[in-house]
Design a protein around this motif. Structure first.
Motif, PDB file in Angstrom:
ATOM      1  N   ILE A   1       0.870  -1.184   0.000  1.00 41.28           N
ATOM      2  CA  ILE A   1       0.000   0.000   0.000  1.00 41.28           C
ATOM      3  C   ILE A   1       0.911   1.241   0.000  1.00 41.28           C
ATOM      4  N   PRO A   2       0.681   2.196  -0.918  1.00 41.76           N
ATOM      5  CA  PRO A   2       1.591   3.342  -0.983  1.00 41.76           C
ATOM      6  C   PRO A   2       1.574   4.149   0.326  1.00 41.76           C
ATOM      7  N   ALA A   3       2.772   4.543   0.780  1.00 44.90           N
ATOM      8  CA  ALA A   3       2.902   5.249   2.066  1.00 44.90           C
ATOM      9  C   ALA A   3       2.073   6.532   2.071  1.00 44.90           C
ATOM     10  N   ASP A   4       1.967   7.178   0.909  1.00 43.47           N
ATOM     11  CA  ASP A   4       1.226   8.447   0.900  1.00 43.47           C
ATOM     12  C   ASP A   4      -0.279   8.231   0.734  1.00 43.47           C
ATOM     13  N   ARG A   5      -0.712   6.955   0.744  1.00 43.70           N
ATOM     14  CA  ARG A   5      -2.160   6.704   0.693  1.00 43.70           C
ATOM     15  C   ARG A   5      -2.614   5.857   1.877  1.00 43.70           C
ATOM     16  N   SER A   6      -1.815   5.824   2.952  1.00 44.63           N
ATOM     17  CA  SER A   6      -2.266   5.135   4.173  1.00 44.63           C
ATOM     18  C   SER A   6      -2.324   6.191   5.285  1.00 44.63           C
ATOM     19  N   PHE A   7      -3.544   6.567   5.621  1.00 45.24           N
ATOM     20  CA  PHE A   7      -3.758   7.732   6.496  1.00 45.24           C
ATOM     21  C   PHE A   7      -4.109   7.330   7.927  1.00 45.24           C
ATOM     22  N   LEU A   8      -3.533   8.068   8.874  1.00 45.76           N
ATOM     23  CA  LEU A   8      -3.964   8.027  10.283  1.00 45.76           C
ATOM     24  C   LEU A   8      -4.000   9.461  10.776  1.00 45.76           C
ATOM     25  N   PRO A   9      -4.828   9.752  11.782  1.00 49.21           N
ATOM     26  CA  PRO A   9      -4.764  11.105  12.355  1.00 49.21           C
ATOM     27  C   PRO A   9      -3.371  11.358  12.933  1.00 49.21           C
ATOM     28  N   ASP A  10      -2.981  12.635  12.969  1.00 52.38           N
ATOM     29  CA  ASP A  10      -1.700  13.023  13.559  1.00 52.38           C
ATOM     30  C   ASP A  10      -1.947  13.369  15.035  1.00 52.38           C
ATOM     31  N   GLY A  11      -1.495  12.482  15.916  1.00 48.82           N
ATOM     32  CA  GLY A  11      -1.740  12.662  17.354  1.00 48.82           C
ATOM     33  C   GLY A  11      -0.935  13.786  17.979  1.00 48.82           C
TER      34      GLY A  11
ATOM     35  N   GLU B   1      -6.743  19.500  12.888  1.00 50.80           N
ATOM     36  CA  GLU B   1      -6.397  18.124  12.530  1.00 50.80           C
ATOM     37  C   GLU B   1      -7.668  17.315  12.203  1.00 50.80           C
ATOM     38  N   CYS B   2      -8.716  17.508  13.006  1.00 49.36           N
ATOM     39  CA  CYS B   2      -9.963  16.775  12.755  1.00 49.36           C
ATOM     40  C   CYS B   2     -10.566  17.197  11.415  1.00 49.36           C
ATOM     41  N   ALA B   3     -10.522  18.491  11.127  1.00 48.60           N
ATOM     42  CA  ALA B   3     -11.071  18.981   9.857  1.00 48.60           C
ATOM     43  C   ALA B   3     -10.244  18.414   8.694  1.00 48.60           C
ATOM     44  N   ARG B   4      -8.922  18.379   8.862  1.00 53.16           N
ATOM     45  CA  ARG B   4      -8.047  17.820   7.815  1.00 53.16           C
ATOM     46  C   ARG B   4      -8.404  16.352   7.573  1.00 53.16           C
ATOM     47  N   TYR B   5      -8.639  15.611   8.656  1.00 48.86           N
ATOM     48  CA  TYR B   5      -8.891  14.172   8.522  1.00 48.86           C
ATOM     49  C   TYR B   5     -10.243  13.907   7.847  1.00 48.86           C
ATOM     50  N   ASP B   6     -11.248  14.677   8.245  1.00 47.94           N
ATOM     51  CA  ASP B   6     -12.565  14.535   7.590  1.00 47.94           C
ATOM     52  C   ASP B   6     -12.455  14.848   6.099  1.00 47.94           C
ATOM     53  N   ARG B   7     -11.610  15.842   5.776  1.00 48.74           N
ATOM     54  CA  ARG B   7     -11.429  16.220   4.363  1.00 48.74           C
ATOM     55  C   ARG B   7     -10.784  15.085   3.562  1.00 48.74           C
ATOM     56  N   ILE B   8      -9.857  14.360   4.206  1.00 44.80           N
ATOM     57  CA  ILE B   8      -9.195  13.234   3.522  1.00 44.80           C
ATOM     58  C   ILE B   8     -10.257  12.199   3.102  1.00 44.80           C
ATOM     59  N   ILE B   9     -11.187  11.924   4.013  1.00 44.97           N
ATOM     60  CA  ILE B   9     -12.243  10.944   3.704  1.00 44.97           C
ATOM     61  C   ILE B   9     -13.089  11.446   2.534  1.00 44.97           C
ATOM     62  N   GLU B  10     -13.459  12.717   2.619  1.00 42.32           N
ATOM     63  CA  GLU B  10     -14.282  13.323   1.561  1.00 42.32           C
ATOM     64  C   GLU B  10     -13.575  13.278   0.205  1.00 42.32           C
ATOM     65  N   GLU B  11     -12.289  13.659   0.213  1.00 39.91           N
ATOM     66  CA  GLU B  11     -11.524  13.701  -1.040  1.00 39.91           C
ATOM     67  C   GLU B  11     -11.394  12.323  -1.683  1.00 39.91           C
ATOM     68  N   HIS B  12     -11.492  11.281  -0.851  1.00 42.05           N
ATOM     69  CA  HIS B  12     -11.405   9.925  -1.409  1.00 42.05           C
ATOM     70  C   HIS B  12     -12.790   9.329  -1.637  1.00 42.05           C
ATOM     71  N   ASN B  13     -13.779  10.198  -1.580  1.00 41.64           N
ATOM     72  CA  ASN B  13     -15.142   9.778  -1.888  1.00 41.64           C
ATOM     73  C   ASN B  13     -15.688   8.738  -0.916  1.00 41.64           C
ATOM     74  N   GLY B  14     -15.275   8.845   0.350  1.00 43.45           N
ATOM     75  CA  GLY B  14     -15.814   7.959   1.391  1.00 43.45           C
ATOM     76  C   GLY B  14     -15.120   6.605   1.435  1.00 43.45           C
ATOM     77  N   ILE B  15     -15.514   5.845   2.450  1.00 43.65           N
ATOM     78  CA  ILE B  15     -14.865   4.551   2.732  1.00 43.65           C
ATOM     79  C   ILE B  15     -15.710   3.426   2.126  1.00 43.65           C
ATOM     80  N   ASP B  16     -15.054   2.521   1.411  1.00 47.76           N
ATOM     81  CA  ASP B  16     -15.792   1.397   0.809  1.00 47.76           C
ATOM     82  C   ASP B  16     -16.081   0.316   1.838  1.00 47.76           C
ATOM     83  N   LEU B  17     -15.048  -0.056   2.592  1.00 50.10           N
ATOM     84  CA  LEU B  17     -15.224  -1.117   3.594  1.00 50.10           C
ATOM     85  C   LEU B  17     -14.573  -0.664   4.892  1.00 50.10           C
ATOM     86  N   GLN B  18     -15.386  -0.499   5.925  1.00 47.76           N
ATOM     87  CA  GLN B  18     -14.874  -0.060   7.231  1.00 47.76           C
ATOM     88  C   GLN B  18     -14.756  -1.263   8.164  1.00 47.76           C
TER      89      GLN B  18
END
Ligand code: F6R
Length: 241
Positions: free
Chosen positions: A94-104, A112-129
């Protein structure tokens, strides 16, 4: 909710890995929502093995993890980033720049929370959670509360969660008291949800999730409102159903 019963932890892990493998095979560009904790370790082991045998390819996939402890940097031995690297990411493609975790370590948690929500949106949501479940019914780090929180947010961990996570740390004092977690809204917006539970100590939370009312006091109970949820339980976790 679809219920799949597994004989034991190994059987649960194999079945879960098969579901994730099918998702990635059907759609190599899948956005996978991933979890940490003891529960998915066996599942990740199978995925690593199948990748190493050439049977699975994560080269086009994206992963978005549920949560991270506040105050721990990604290279801290107990951070969820480190957990994911050691149990999965370091062993698959899995490419390092496409494996996301929040920055603690981000001090401006709202940013940080707004950035993380944006990541989900930009990837058009999660297929399998993929989800585990806390003994108190938490999902991600959405702890029992008098309301549900929709988006990514900072959570004060409950005493029961601090005690449950104590086993990974040198002392109780070193267990972080806060975490950044995906909200219930983002989890529910996933196209498919796979919740794993193993062991007797999850039986009450599974009972309350499946048989109880939908309430923010048992956060996982909200999953009953989602049209595509799989509960994959070993015998002990299903013991009170
Ligand atoms: C982990 C997470 C938590 C765990 C839950 C169960 O990313 O979000 O909700 O899934 O605490 O943890 P284990 O599997 O260690 O029992």
């Amino acid at each position: 909710m679809r219920l799949i019963r597994a004989k034991n932890y190994d059987d649960m892990s194999l079945k879960a890995a098969n579901i994730i493998a099918a998702q990635v095979s059907l759609n190599p560009k899948s956005v996978l929502g991933l979890a940490t904790g003891s529960t998915p370790i066996g599942t990740y082991r199978h995925l690593v093995e199948w990748y190493q045998k050439g049977e699975l390819d994560f080269g086009k996939a994206v992963s978005i993890n549920l949560d991270e402890y506040c105050g721990l940097s990604g290279d801290h031995p107990q951070s969820y980033r480190r957990f994911m690297q050691e149990n999965l990411f370091d062993h698959i493609n899995i490419p390092a720049d496409r494996s996301f975790l929040p920055d603690g370590t981000q001090t401006d948690s709202a940013l940080e929370c707004a950035r993380y929500d944006r990541i989900i949106e930009e990837h058009n949501g999660i297929d399998l959670q993929l989800l585990g479940i806390g003994r108190n019914g938490h999902i991600g780090f959405n702890e029992p509360d008098d309301h549900f929180t929709c988006g990514c947010h900072v959570v004060n961990l409950t005493e029961s969660t601090i005690q449950a996570n104590r086993r990974f740390f040198d002392s109780e004092a070193s267990v972080p008291r806060q975490a950044v977690s995906l909200g219930v809204g983002s989890i529910l917006a996933s196209r498919c949800i796979l919740l794993l539970a193993t062991g007797e100590d999850k039986a009450q939370a599974i009972h309350d999730t499946v048989c109880g009312d939908i309430t923010s006091r048992t956060p996982a109970s909200i999953l009953k409102t989602h049209p595509n949820v799989i509960l994959l339980l070993d015998r002990a976790a299903a013991g009170m159903l």
